[in-house]
Design a protein around this motif. Structure first.
Motif, PDB file in Angstrom:
ATOM      1  N   PRO A  87       0.670  -1.275  -0.035  1.00  0.00           N
ATOM      2  CA  PRO A  87      -0.066  -0.049  -0.096  1.00  0.00           C
ATOM      3  C   PRO A  87       0.729   1.418   0.022  1.00  0.00           C
ATOM      4  O   PRO A  87       0.356   2.236  -0.541  1.00  0.00           O
ATOM      5  CB  PRO A  87      -0.825  -0.077   1.346  1.00  0.00           C
ATOM      6  N   GLY A  88       1.885   1.149   0.504  1.00  0.00           N
ATOM      7  CA  GLY A  88       3.078   2.275   0.549  1.00  0.00           C
ATOM      8  C   GLY A  88       3.944   2.310  -0.549  1.00  0.00           C
ATOM      9  O   GLY A  88       4.975   3.286  -0.486  1.00  0.00           O
ATOM     10  N   GLY A  89       3.596   1.580  -1.590  1.00  0.00           N
ATOM     11  CA  GLY A  89       4.746   1.800  -2.752  1.00  0.00           C
ATOM     12  C   GLY A  89       5.738   1.170  -2.720  1.00  0.00           C
ATOM     13  O   GLY A  89       6.574   1.134  -3.413  1.00  0.00           O
ATOM     14  N   CYS A  90       5.980  -0.017  -1.781  1.00  0.00           N
ATOM     15  CA  CYS A  90       7.143  -0.737  -1.446  1.00  0.00           C
ATOM     16  C   CYS A  90       7.014  -1.964  -2.470  1.00  0.00           C
ATOM     17  O   CYS A  90       6.018  -2.640  -2.778  1.00  0.00           O
ATOM     18  CB  CYS A  90       7.224  -1.363  -0.123  1.00  0.00           C
ATOM     19  N   GLY A  91       8.106  -2.500  -3.313  1.00  0.00           N
ATOM     20  CA  GLY A  91       7.914  -3.541  -4.342  1.00  0.00           C
ATOM     21  C   GLY A  91       8.410  -4.678  -3.715  1.00  0.00           C
ATOM     22  O   GLY A  91       9.322  -4.887  -2.856  1.00  0.00           O
ATOM     23  N   LEU A 204      10.105  -4.975   7.289  1.00  0.00           N
ATOM     24  CA  LEU A 204      10.760  -3.795   6.403  1.00  0.00           C
ATOM     25  C   LEU A 204       9.812  -3.156   5.517  1.00  0.00           C
ATOM     26  O   LEU A 204       9.859  -1.933   5.496  1.00  0.00           O
ATOM     27  CB  LEU A 204      11.980  -4.379   5.713  1.00  0.00           C
ATOM     28  N   VAL A 205       8.894  -3.704   4.840  1.00  0.00           N
ATOM     29  CA  VAL A 205       7.836  -3.205   4.196  1.00  0.00           C
ATOM     30  C   VAL A 205       6.985  -2.211   5.120  1.00  0.00           C
ATOM     31  O   VAL A 205       6.834  -1.262   4.592  1.00  0.00           O
ATOM     32  CB  VAL A 205       6.945  -4.152   3.545  1.00  0.00           C
ATOM     33  N   GLY A 206       6.703  -2.607   6.233  1.00  0.00           N
ATOM     34  CA  GLY A 206       5.982  -1.750   6.998  1.00  0.00           C
ATOM     35  C   GLY A 206       6.686  -0.531   7.476  1.00  0.00           C
ATOM     36  O   GLY A 206       6.094   0.353   7.303  1.00  0.00           O
ATOM     37  N   TRP A 207       7.991  -0.696   7.698  1.00  0.00           N
ATOM     38  CA  TRP A 207       8.907   0.562   8.056  1.00  0.00           C
ATOM     39  C   TRP A 207       8.772   1.500   6.788  1.00  0.00           C
ATOM     40  O   TRP A 207       8.685   2.723   7.113  1.00  0.00           O
ATOM     41  CB  TRP A 207      10.136   0.061   8.381  1.00  0.00           C
ATOM     42  N   HIS A 211       7.476   5.277   6.857  1.00  0.00           N
ATOM     43  CA  HIS A 211       8.581   6.483   7.053  1.00  0.00           C
ATOM     44  C   HIS A 211       8.685   6.858   5.578  1.00  0.00           C
ATOM     45  O   HIS A 211       9.307   7.987   5.594  1.00  0.00           O
ATOM     46  CB  HIS A 211       9.552   5.962   7.802  1.00  0.00           C
ATOM     47  N   VAL A 212       8.555   6.223   4.461  1.00  0.00           N
ATOM     48  CA  VAL A 212       9.255   6.519   3.204  1.00  0.00           C
ATOM     49  C   VAL A 212       7.899   6.792   2.161  1.00  0.00           C
ATOM     50  O   VAL A 212       7.682   7.943   1.477  1.00  0.00           O
ATOM     51  CB  VAL A 212      10.153   5.658   2.482  1.00  0.00           C
ATOM     52  N   GLY A 213       6.818   5.943   2.025  1.00  0.00           N
ATOM     53  CA  GLY A 213       6.050   6.083   1.057  1.00  0.00           C
ATOM     54  C   GLY A 213       6.481   5.826  -0.113  1.00  0.00           C
ATOM     55  O   GLY A 213       7.545   5.456  -0.655  1.00  0.00           O
ATOM     56  N   SER A 240       2.184  11.626  -3.328  1.00  0.00           N
ATOM     57  CA  SER A 240       0.951  11.573  -4.203  1.00  0.00           C
ATOM     58  C   SER A 240       0.721  10.051  -4.084  1.00  0.00           C
ATOM     59  O   SER A 240       1.808   8.935  -3.912  1.00  0.00           O
ATOM     60  CB  SER A 240       1.184  11.863  -5.420  1.00  0.00           C
ATOM     61  N   ALA A 241      -0.435   9.650  -4.443  1.00  0.00           N
ATOM     62  CA  ALA A 241      -0.581   7.957  -4.715  1.00  0.00           C
ATOM     63  C   ALA A 241       0.218   7.436  -5.667  1.00  0.00           C
ATOM     64  O   ALA A 241       0.593   8.100  -6.799  1.00  0.00           O
ATOM     65  CB  ALA A 241      -1.974   7.960  -4.798  1.00  0.00           C
ATOM     66  N   ASP A 242       0.666   6.053  -5.529  1.00  0.00           N
ATOM     67  CA  ASP A 242       1.545   5.495  -6.421  1.00  0.00           C
ATOM     68  C   ASP A 242       0.701   5.179  -7.707  1.00  0.00           C
ATOM     69  O   ASP A 242       0.028   4.132  -7.409  1.00  0.00           O
ATOM     70  CB  ASP A 242       2.246   4.377  -6.002  1.00  0.00           C
TER      71      ASP A 242
END
Length: 284
Positions: A87-91, A204-207, A211-213, A240-242
């Motif tokens: 959800p925060g843009g992490c791949g 790590l994804v949660g962090w 904190h980064v988005g 902005s949204a990814d």
């Protein structure tokens, strides 16, 4: 779409990818199409279908290289793989190359605003120490941070004796695990290996999501690069949204290999052919 049960890749899949790498010409595609669909693409789609129940939409690489961003790229991909997005843009990526199966989780490169937010979090005692502990534990679990993302110089505004300057040096942050190919590739075991690695990297994804988005949407025209901030900068405005995130992707959709959509897997360049490695350069 074919079977949604993953049974593994036949050993001939890696051989076919190696053959493409040895003679990468667009006019070969008609003779390669059927074998690629059966040996390479079909099992990859099945793997993606099995993963998406837990990780959301998983997008599969197309067999042709996208030349919009890399006009000099060879015409055919020499790997196969797929990417999920948090959800925060992490791949969360998996790539099969002729000699390895590789997973990565994180951001290959931060954009300017992500870098500002990341360094502000690293400078913060609680958030920074949380990240340092996460990376140490993941390294013990055979998911080390990819060294390709490290600067060779101090980031602007950072002191060499800062306790987490080693984290601030990073231009991106993802963890990587790579397995040499073997008979296990032709069994359901690759699914379990990928699923287990992605689960292990969930903290790590949660962090990173917190904190980064996500990266900012790619502008339609080029803009002059801005400088990154040092510890005193504070967090940036919300991103902005990814547009490449789960909400924008159909389940098990094709993934074009453009920079915005495979940011998380570019570090695999030398090992997999996803991208050529980018030399470490002076960064602001």
């Amino acid at each position: 779409m074919g079977s949604t049960t993953f049974h593994g890749w036949a050993v001939e899949a890696a051989a076919l990818l190696a053959d493409i790498a040895a003679d990468n010409r667009a006019d070969r595609w008609p003779e390669l199409r059927q074998g690629h669909a059966t040996l390479v693409r079909g099992p990859t789609l099945a793997l993606a279908a099995e993963l998406e129940a837990e990780f959301g939409p998983v997008r599969v690489f197309r067999p042709h290289a996208t030349r919009r961003f890399r006009p000099d790229a060879p015409p055919l991909r020499t790997d196969t793989g797929a990417v999920a997005t948090s959800p925060g843009g992490c791949g969360l990526a998996v790539v099969l190359s002729p000699d390895a199966l590789t997973v990565t989780v994180g951001h290959w490169r931060f954009d300017r605003d992500q870098r500002i937010r990341y360094r502000a979090a690293v400078d913060d005692g609680a958030a920074g120490e949380e990240l340092a502990g996460l990376l140490r534990r993941l390294a013990v679990d055979s998911l080390p941070a990819d060294p390709e993302g490290e600067l060779l110089i101090l980031p602007r505004g950072w002191s060499p004796d800062h306790p987490r300057v080693w984290l601030a040096r990073r231009r991106g942050l993802q963890v990587v695990r790579r397995w040499a190919l073997g008979p296990w590739l032709a069994t359901p075991e690759p699914l379990e290996r990928v699923r287990s690695a992605w689960r292990a990297a969930a903290p790590l994804v949660g962090w990173l999501d917190t904190h980064v988005g996500p990266a900012a949407p790619r502008p339609t025209s080029g803009a002059a690069p801005a400088t990154a901030a040092g510890p005193a900068s504070g967090a940036a405005a919300p991103a902005s949204a990814d547009p490449t995130g789960p909400a924008a992707a159909a389940p098990v959709a094709d993934l074009a290999a453009g920079p915005a959509s495979v940011q998380s897997v570019r570090c695999l360049g030398v090992a997999t052919g996803v991208r050529s490695r980018v030399p470490v350069s002076r960064s602001t």
